[in-house]
Design an enzyme around this catalytic site. Structure first.
Site, PDB file in Angstrom:
ATOM      1  N   ASN A  10     -33.973  -7.278  24.866  1.00 27.64           N
ATOM      2  CA  ASN A  10     -35.045  -6.480  24.268  1.00 27.64           C
ATOM      3  C   ASN A  10     -34.494  -5.904  22.965  1.00 27.64           C
ATOM      4  O   ASN A  10     -33.638  -5.021  22.993  1.00 27.64           O
ATOM      5  CB  ASN A  10     -35.438  -5.368  25.258  1.00 27.64           C
ATOM      6  CG  ASN A  10     -36.441  -4.398  24.669  1.00 27.64           C
ATOM      7  OD1 ASN A  10     -36.962  -4.604  23.572  1.00 27.64           O
ATOM      8  ND2 ASN A  10     -36.708  -3.325  25.406  1.00 27.64           N
ATOM      9  N   LYS A  12     -35.999  -4.142  20.812  1.00 23.00           N
ATOM     10  CA  LYS A  12     -36.597  -2.839  20.463  1.00 23.00           C
ATOM     11  C   LYS A  12     -36.955  -2.793  18.981  1.00 23.00           C
ATOM     12  O   LYS A  12     -37.355  -3.811  18.414  1.00 23.00           O
ATOM     13  CB  LYS A  12     -35.647  -1.703  20.883  1.00 23.00           C
ATOM     14  CG  LYS A  12     -35.243  -1.835  22.358  1.00 23.00           C
ATOM     15  CD  LYS A  12     -34.540  -0.634  22.933  1.00 23.00           C
ATOM     16  CE  LYS A  12     -34.217  -0.885  24.398  1.00 23.00           C
ATOM     17  NZ  LYS A  12     -33.652   0.266  25.082  1.00 23.00           N
ATOM     18  N   HIS A  96     -42.372  -0.729  29.605  1.00 20.29           N
ATOM     19  CA  HIS A  96     -41.011  -0.277  29.335  1.00 20.29           C
ATOM     20  C   HIS A  96     -40.971   1.252  29.318  1.00 20.29           C
ATOM     21  O   HIS A  96     -41.917   1.902  28.865  1.00 20.29           O
ATOM     22  CB  HIS A  96     -40.509  -0.831  27.991  1.00 20.29           C
ATOM     23  CG  HIS A  96     -39.041  -0.631  27.814  1.00 20.29           C
ATOM     24  ND1 HIS A  96     -38.516   0.572  27.389  1.00 20.29           N
ATOM     25  CD2 HIS A  96     -37.989  -1.449  28.041  1.00 20.29           C
ATOM     26  CE1 HIS A  96     -37.190   0.462  27.367  1.00 20.29           C
ATOM     27  NE2 HIS A  96     -36.848  -0.750  27.753  1.00 20.29           N
ATOM     28  N   GLU A  98     -39.595   3.316  27.473  1.00 18.88           N
ATOM     29  CA  GLU A  98     -39.808   3.955  26.159  1.00 18.88           C
ATOM     30  C   GLU A  98     -41.294   4.006  25.821  1.00 18.88           C
ATOM     31  O   GLU A  98     -41.748   4.941  25.156  1.00 18.88           O
ATOM     32  CB  GLU A  98     -38.989   3.213  25.087  1.00 18.88           C
ATOM     33  CG  GLU A  98     -37.500   3.538  25.242  1.00 18.88           C
ATOM     34  CD  GLU A  98     -36.548   2.416  24.852  1.00 18.88           C
ATOM     35  OE1 GLU A  98     -36.978   1.483  24.150  1.00 18.88           O
ATOM     36  OE2 GLU A  98     -35.376   2.467  25.260  1.00 18.88           O
ATOM     37  N   GLU A 168     -35.191  -0.628  35.551  1.00 19.58           N
ATOM     38  CA  GLU A 168     -34.387   0.016  34.516  1.00 19.58           C
ATOM     39  C   GLU A 168     -34.385   1.525  34.756  1.00 19.58           C
ATOM     40  O   GLU A 168     -35.338   2.216  34.354  1.00 19.58           O
ATOM     41  CB  GLU A 168     -34.971  -0.273  33.130  1.00 19.58           C
ATOM     42  CG  GLU A 168     -35.028  -1.736  32.784  1.00 19.58           C
ATOM     43  CD  GLU A 168     -35.119  -1.947  31.278  1.00 19.58           C
ATOM     44  OE1 GLU A 168     -34.185  -2.534  30.712  1.00 19.58           O
ATOM     45  OE2 GLU A 168     -36.114  -1.511  30.663  1.00 19.58           O
ATOM     46  N   GLY A 174     -29.458   2.911  27.283  1.00 21.37           N
ATOM     47  CA  GLY A 174     -28.859   3.319  26.015  1.00 21.37           C
ATOM     48  C   GLY A 174     -27.884   4.474  26.127  1.00 21.37           C
ATOM     49  O   GLY A 174     -27.514   5.087  25.138  1.00 21.37           O
ATOM     50  N   SER A 214     -27.747  -0.302  30.039  1.00 23.76           N
ATOM     51  CA  SER A 214     -26.338  -0.382  29.649  1.00 23.76           C
ATOM     52  C   SER A 214     -25.608  -1.600  30.220  1.00 23.76           C
ATOM     53  O   SER A 214     -24.436  -1.515  30.596  1.00 23.76           O
ATOM     54  CB  SER A 214     -25.608   0.920  30.009  1.00 23.76           C
ATOM     55  OG  SER A 214     -26.197   2.009  29.313  1.00 23.76           O
TER      56      SER A 214
HETATM   57  P1  13P Z   1     -29.627  -0.728  26.884  1.00 26.48           P
HETATM   58  O1  13P Z   1     -29.074  -2.068  27.352  1.00 26.48           O
HETATM   59  O2  13P Z   1     -29.373  -0.464  25.448  1.00 26.48           O
HETATM   60  O3  13P Z   1     -29.224   0.368  27.804  1.00 26.48           O
HETATM   61  O4  13P Z   1     -31.237  -0.847  27.002  1.00 26.48           O
HETATM   62  C1  13P Z   1     -31.814  -1.302  28.172  1.00 26.48           C
HETATM   63  C2  13P Z   1     -33.255  -1.550  27.940  1.00 26.48           C
HETATM   64  O5  13P Z   1     -34.028  -0.637  27.715  1.00 26.48           O
HETATM   65  C3  13P Z   1     -33.722  -2.942  27.947  1.00 26.48           C
HETATM   66  O6  13P Z   1     -35.117  -3.008  27.981  1.00 26.48           O
END
Ligand code: 13P
Length: 255
Positions: A10, A12, A96, A98, A168, A174, A214
């Site tokens: 992803n 982002k 997601h 976010e 997740e 992150g 992560s």
């Molecule tokens: P990270 O791998 O940066 O923690 O992000 C995970 C994520 O949100 C994938 O959709």
């Protein structure tokens, strides 16, 4: 039940069009000898047609990070499932954390988006996960149960054959904090049995459940060794093709 491992990146809100194309080309060439792993990258909407075109005919598939559930109309700033499909994508991330956290995504909109995705012939990756507060209050399973039940409300298993689930934990995204293997194992087993209870054992056995939060070259093998983990949804570590390829080739990693 044989579930082909699925490693998805992803991207982002990172990379301009040219940057995304460069990274996708490099990744595609690094992936040429990968066997038995499905690979997907989800760039921004703007980069999606460019990236889809440049990885066509390679091992790398593409996906969008979101969609809007209406077919078309006066919805300024939004992108429909048909538009995503026409851009060359096969997948779409839905729900997601976010999107839930910053853009008002709810289980009800997730459900509508899933319908729109299936209708357009896209393969959705439904993202779910508990916040740190929910985990501390021992509401992890309750949260996941609601996200799955309400997100998939009204669906029958035949409509969901191209569904992938991605667990997740919000507190692991992150942050560099990966959930422990025990935590991941426990949740993935729970989700497998939830799908079985809600739909059928056969459906549950066929549906891939990814872990995200992560994931990096150093921990991917351990995560992939967990029985009910069928792949990874990777954020930060998917941006660099040299790093991401190590995750895709998790089977070569030492624990
Ligand atoms: P990270 O791998 O940066 O923690 O992000 C995970 C994520 O949100 C994938 O959709």
């Amino acid at each position: 039940m044989n579930r082909i491992p699925f490693i998805a990146g992803n991207w982002k809100m990172y990379k301009t069009g040219p940057e995304a194309v460069d990274a996708a080309k490099k990744l595609a060439s690094l992936c040429s000898d990968v066997k038995d792993v499905e690979i997907m990258i989800a760039p921004t909407f703007l980069s999606l047609p460019l990236v889809s075109a440049c990885v066509q005919g390679t091992r790398v598939k593409t996906g969008a990070q979101n969609l809007y559930f209406e077919k078309e109309g006066a919805f300024t700033g939004e992108v429909s499932a048909d538009m995503i499909k026409a851009a060359g994508a096969e997948y779409v991330l839905i729900g997601h954390s976010e999107r839930r956290q910053y853009f008002g995504e709810t289980d009800e909109t997730v459900c509508k988006k899933l319908r729109a995705a299936f209708h357009a012939g896209l393969k959705p990756v439904l993202c779910i996960g508990e916040t740190e507060v929910e985990r501390d209050q021992e509401k992890t399973f309750q949260t996941l149960d609601k996200q799955v039940s309400d997100g998939l409300k009204g669906f029958v298993s035949d409509e969901l054959k191209d569904l992938t689930l991605a667990y997740e934990p919000v507190w692991a995204i992150g942050t560099g904090k990966t959930a422990s293997t025990t935590q991941v194992d426990e949740v993935h087993q729970y989700l497998r049995s939830l799908l079985s209870r809600r739909f059928s054992a056969d459906f549950s056995g066929r549906t891939r459940i990814l872990y995200g939060g992560s994931v990096k070259p150093e921990n991917v093998k351990e995560l992939m060794n967990i029985r009910d983990v069928d792949g990874a949804l990777v954020g930060g570590a998917s941006l660099d093709p040299d790093k991401f390829i190590k995750i895709i080739k998790f089977y070569l990693q030492e624990i």
